[in-house]
Design a protein around this motif. Structure first.
Motif, PDB file in Angstrom:
ATOM      1  N   UNK A  37      -3.517  -6.120  -5.398  1.00  0.00           N
ATOM      2  CA  UNK A  37      -3.112  -7.645  -4.954  1.00  0.00           C
ATOM      3  C   UNK A  37      -2.209  -7.964  -6.097  1.00  0.00           C
ATOM      4  N   UNK A  38      -2.400  -7.705  -7.256  1.00  0.00           N
ATOM      5  CA  UNK A  38      -1.701  -8.491  -8.291  1.00  0.00           C
ATOM      6  C   UNK A  38      -0.181  -7.836  -8.862  1.00  0.00           C
ATOM      7  N   UNK A  39      -0.220  -6.662  -8.330  1.00  0.00           N
ATOM      8  CA  UNK A  39       0.945  -5.860  -8.637  1.00  0.00           C
ATOM      9  C   UNK A  39       2.344  -6.382  -7.901  1.00  0.00           C
ATOM     10  N   UNK A  40       3.413  -6.635  -8.711  1.00  0.00           N
ATOM     11  CA  UNK A  40       4.622  -7.243  -8.004  1.00  0.00           C
ATOM     12  C   UNK A  40       5.127  -6.502  -6.848  1.00  0.00           C
ATOM     13  N   UNK A  41       4.745  -5.155  -6.779  1.00  0.00           N
ATOM     14  CA  UNK A  41       5.339  -4.446  -5.424  1.00  0.00           C
ATOM     15  C   UNK A  41       4.098  -4.326  -4.375  1.00  0.00           C
ATOM     16  N   UNK A  42       3.147  -5.504  -4.458  1.00  0.00           N
ATOM     17  CA  UNK A  42       1.951  -5.396  -3.487  1.00  0.00           C
ATOM     18  C   UNK A  42       2.480  -5.392  -2.162  1.00  0.00           C
ATOM     19  N   UNK A  43       2.125  -4.329  -1.199  1.00  0.00           N
ATOM     20  CA  UNK A  43       2.779  -4.338  -0.029  1.00  0.00           C
ATOM     21  C   UNK A  43       1.958  -5.633   1.159  1.00  0.00           C
ATOM     22  N   UNK A  44       1.081  -6.217   0.445  1.00  0.00           N
ATOM     23  CA  UNK A  44       0.394  -7.266   1.445  1.00  0.00           C
ATOM     24  C   UNK A  44       0.804  -8.690   0.957  1.00  0.00           C
ATOM     25  N   UNK A  45       1.082  -9.360   1.856  1.00  0.00           N
ATOM     26  CA  UNK A  45       1.325 -10.818   1.801  1.00  0.00           C
ATOM     27  C   UNK A  45       0.134 -11.638   1.434  1.00  0.00           C
ATOM     28  N   UNK A  46       0.347 -12.936   0.941  1.00  0.00           N
ATOM     29  CA  UNK A  46      -0.789 -13.515   0.500  1.00  0.00           C
ATOM     30  C   UNK A  46      -1.724 -13.732   1.519  1.00  0.00           C
ATOM     31  N   UNK A  47      -1.395 -14.052   2.873  1.00  0.00           N
ATOM     32  CA  UNK A  47      -2.415 -14.344   3.739  1.00  0.00           C
ATOM     33  C   UNK A  47      -3.119 -13.112   4.161  1.00  0.00           C
ATOM     34  N   UNK A  48      -2.533 -11.944   3.986  1.00  0.00           N
ATOM     35  CA  UNK A  48      -3.332 -10.570   4.231  1.00  0.00           C
ATOM     36  C   UNK A  48      -4.085 -10.308   3.041  1.00  0.00           C
ATOM     37  N   UNK A  49      -3.741 -10.804   1.803  1.00  0.00           N
ATOM     38  CA  UNK A  49      -4.734 -10.466   0.876  1.00  0.00           C
ATOM     39  C   UNK A  49      -5.905 -11.311   1.179  1.00  0.00           C
ATOM     40  N   UNK A  50      -5.629 -12.768   1.458  1.00  0.00           N
ATOM     41  CA  UNK A  50      -6.720 -13.442   1.730  1.00  0.00           C
ATOM     42  C   UNK A  50      -7.774 -12.976   2.846  1.00  0.00           C
ATOM     43  N   UNK A  51      -7.103 -12.413   3.717  1.00  0.00           N
ATOM     44  CA  UNK A  51      -7.809 -11.794   4.771  1.00  0.00           C
ATOM     45  C   UNK A  51      -8.770 -10.749   4.182  1.00  0.00           C
ATOM     46  N   UNK A  52      -8.065  -9.719   3.553  1.00  0.00           N
ATOM     47  CA  UNK A  52      -8.795  -8.665   3.080  1.00  0.00           C
ATOM     48  C   UNK A  52     -10.021  -8.910   2.058  1.00  0.00           C
ATOM     49  N   UNK A  53      -9.812  -9.994   1.198  1.00  0.00           N
ATOM     50  CA  UNK A  53     -10.689 -10.431   0.231  1.00  0.00           C
ATOM     51  C   UNK A  53     -11.928 -11.217   1.009  1.00  0.00           C
ATOM     52  N   UNK A  54     -11.602 -11.860   1.983  1.00  0.00           N
ATOM     53  CA  UNK A  54     -12.450 -12.260   2.743  1.00  0.00           C
ATOM     54  C   UNK A  54     -13.519 -11.546   3.771  1.00  0.00           C
ATOM     55  N   UNK A  55     -13.073 -10.497   3.931  1.00  0.00           N
ATOM     56  CA  UNK A  55     -13.463  -9.576   5.104  1.00  0.00           C
ATOM     57  C   UNK A  55     -14.258  -8.455   4.471  1.00  0.00           C
ATOM     58  N   UNK A  56     -13.879  -8.046   3.368  1.00  0.00           N
ATOM     59  CA  UNK A  56     -14.427  -6.842   2.684  1.00  0.00           C
ATOM     60  C   UNK A  56     -15.641  -7.266   1.820  1.00  0.00           C
ATOM     61  N   UNK A  57     -16.714  -7.064   1.909  1.00  0.00           N
ATOM     62  CA  UNK A  57     -18.009  -7.347   1.276  1.00  0.00           C
ATOM     63  C   UNK A  57     -18.599  -6.014   0.463  1.00  0.00           C
TER      64      UNK A  57
END
Length: 372
Positions: A282-302
């Motif tokens: 997520x932190x890397x500059x070339x992250x393939x995920x948008x910030x909303x996608x990142x949030x979705x992943x963070x919220x959904x993966x436990x």
DNA sequence: CTGCTTTGTATGCAGGGTCC
DNA sequence: GGACCCTGCATACAAAGCAG
């Protein structure tokens, strides 16, 4: 229903069952399948139902049992649970059954022997797990399982299909799914096999997860992932990125297979490694995920680290004693449960005092040889 | 290697329940 | 009451582990 009752009666008479089995194989090869053919994969409303939904709907019926007080009935209910579990997951083990049915080692041995004698299951020696053996259904047992689960299972009785390298992994998944089922946390589940049967690419479909469970309260679908090795965390995190993309596809989709992903392992270390790999991506500059996608992943993966010690103790600890002398083994289980509670408390409250207590508890565990 | 102990499983028995 | 089979306990036995 009539058919179920009939086979139960048959199963309790080994000699008759044997004769029935012989007859099936020789004289009437087409007669028996009629028994389960009429319960074709259709829902009550009559429309076509997909295989995964069907699995979820039927999975809990014989797996989640309340033992009747009549010993004879209790025995049959337990036998059915073993058949249903082995049928759904295609293999199982004594440890899994023992834990799920709350039996001691002696009783499991008797239960398994009884089923073996009746020709329903077969036990195969292996070096791949702590039981030194695994359980599969015989061709007769597969029919029984299909009757109980009310669906076609696409199982084979030949053992060469069992991949012993995955055995511990698969059994660990069972342990978790059955624990959730017993605790009434889920209302149904589908195994990796069930998913593979429905999905187009079968064995290597990217949508495959280790299991799919339905939350009993919210009804949302949760993917279960079991990390039994950390091979996927080595290298540059490319594998993790691909896995995240795969999750995202289901999470973003309106009719995705699941809405959450729960990660389990026998090692806390593996889970933290995965978590770290995620933040790196997520932190890397070339992250393939948008910030909303990142949030979705963070919220959904436990990350379910509280189950690590249970999985380790039952599946990976080769020094574990199988016979329970009401001493060391149960003490150990109590300790591990208490530890899990304390860890949860420490995580939720962030209280320094509880953290210190937790550290003390861990040290005690190390001193007693329960923790490494 | 031997002899001893530990561990996991199998078997028989007594005592106990439910259901027909 | 008999059929059925549960459970715990005692016992037997084979395989594995281990010190000497």
């Amino acid at each position: 229903m009539v058919f179920v009752r009939k086979t139960l009666a048959l199963r309790s008479m080994p000699s008759l069952a044997k004769r029935w089995q012989d007859a099936k194989q020789t004289a009437f090869p087409c007669l028996f399948p009629l028994g389960y053919f009429y319960v074709l994969v259709k829902s009550k409303k009559g429309e076509e139902m997909n295989y995964i939904e069907r699995a979820i709907e039927t999975s809990m019926r014989h797996v989640c049992i309340s033992a009747p007080s009549d010993p004879a009935a209790r025995g049959l209910v337990r036998e059915n649970a073993v058949i249903a579990i082995t049928g759904a997951f295609s293999v199982s083990s004594k440890t899994v059954i023992q834990r799920h049915l709350d039996l001691n080692r002696e009783s499991v041995n008797k239960l398994i022997n009884r089923l073996k004698k009746k020709g329903v299951i077969s036990v195969h020696p292996t070096f791949a797990n702590t039981d030194r053996s695994f359980i599969t259904l015989t061709s007769f047992g597969i029919r029984e399982a299909e009757l109980l689960l009310n669906r076609e299972l696409n199982l084979r009785s030949d053992v060469s299909r069992v991949n012993e390298r995955n055995l511990i992994h698969d059994l660990s998944v069972q342990l978790i799914v059955l624990k959730l089922a017993k605790a009434k946390k889920i209302s149904g589940f589908a195994t990796e096999r069930d998913l593979a049967i429905q999905l187009e690419h079968r064995g290597n479909d990217p949508r495959l997860v280790d299991a799919l469970v339905v939350d009993a309260n919210t009804g949302s679908k949760i993917a279960i992932e079991m990390e039994a090795s950390n091979s996927k965390n080595k290298n540059n995190g490319d594998i993790r990125r691909r896995i995240l993309t795969k999750y995202l596809e289901e999470l973003e989709s309106n009719d995705g297979l699941y809405e959450f992903v729960h990660m389990y392992s026998h090692r806390q270390r593996f889970l933290t490694q995965i978590e770290k790999a995620h933040t790196r991506i997520f932190d890397s500059r070339s992250s393939p995920f948008s910030s909303s996608q990142q949030r979705l992943l963070l919220d959904s993966i436990k990350f379910k680290s509280s189950e690590c010690s249970l999985i380790y103790e039952l599946m990976f600890n080769s020094k574990r004693q199988l016979s329970d002398e009401n001493g060391a083994a149960t003490n150990k289980m109590n300790y591990i449960e208490q530890l899990a509670e304390l860890e949860k408390l420490a995580k939720n409250t962030q209280d320094r005092v509880i953290e210190i207590r937790l550290n003390g508890f861990r040290d005690a565990g190390k001193a007693l040889g329960i923790l490494e």
